[in-house]
Design a protein around this motif. Structure first.
Motif, short mmCIF file in Angstrom:
data_model
loop_
_atom_site.label_atom_id
_atom_site.label_comp_id
_atom_site.label_asym_id
_atom_site.label_seq_id
_atom_site.Cartn_x
_atom_site.Cartn_y
_atom_site.Cartn_z
N PHE A 62 0.81 -1.22 0.00
CA PHE A 62 0.00 0.00 0.00
C PHE A 62 0.84 1.27 0.00
O PHE A 62 0.35 2.35 -0.34
N ALA A 67 -4.05 3.42 -2.53
CA ALA A 67 -4.40 2.00 -2.47
C ALA A 67 -5.90 1.78 -2.28
O ALA A 67 -6.32 0.73 -1.80
N CYS A 81 -3.77 -2.00 -6.13
CA CYS A 81 -3.41 -0.76 -5.41
C CYS A 81 -3.46 0.40 -6.39
O CYS A 81 -2.44 0.84 -6.93
#
Length: 119
Positions: A62, A67, A81
């Motif tokens: 992330f 994300a 993401c």
């Protein structure tokens, strides 16, 4: 999901800085001269110091990007993401909003991703 941290976090007032995608990509936990950021729905959170988002962390996927889609789908896949979340189901949107609330109670807001669509 409990939104309140176990111990109260003293947060700075949210910033409204514009953060470029290029700068955000450098904030992925692998560059010692940069903070570690995660963006959700265009809002950039500073997760620096949380090892989970560092190079060896379980949530490193992330770091350095928006994300939103991955968080909404509870996915750790790199290809998920990305910032596009508007086409997701209402259930996924609720999960995403829960993540936004979770982050907002724990991490300082550093600004908005340039070109991000407001919530």
């Amino acid at each position: 999901m409990s939104f309140e941290p176990k111990q109260k976090v003293e947060l700075d007032p949210p910033k409204d800085d514009h953060i470029s995608l290029d700068y955000l990509s450098k904030c992925d936990g692998s560059h010692p001269d940069y903070p570690t950021y995660v963006a959700i729905k265009g809002t950039v959170f500073d997760v620096t110091g949380n090892k989970a988002y560092g190079p060896e962390g379980s949530y490193r996927v992330f770091a350095g990007k928006d994300a939103s889609r991955a968080l909404a789908q509870s996915s750790l896949k790199t290809e998920e993401c990305r910032p596009e979340w508007e086409d997701l189901s209402d259930d996924h949107k609720k999960v995403l909003n829960d993540w936004y609330t979770f982050f907002s109670k724990r991490y300082n807001i550093k600004g908005k991703v340039e070109g991000a669509v407001n919530m």
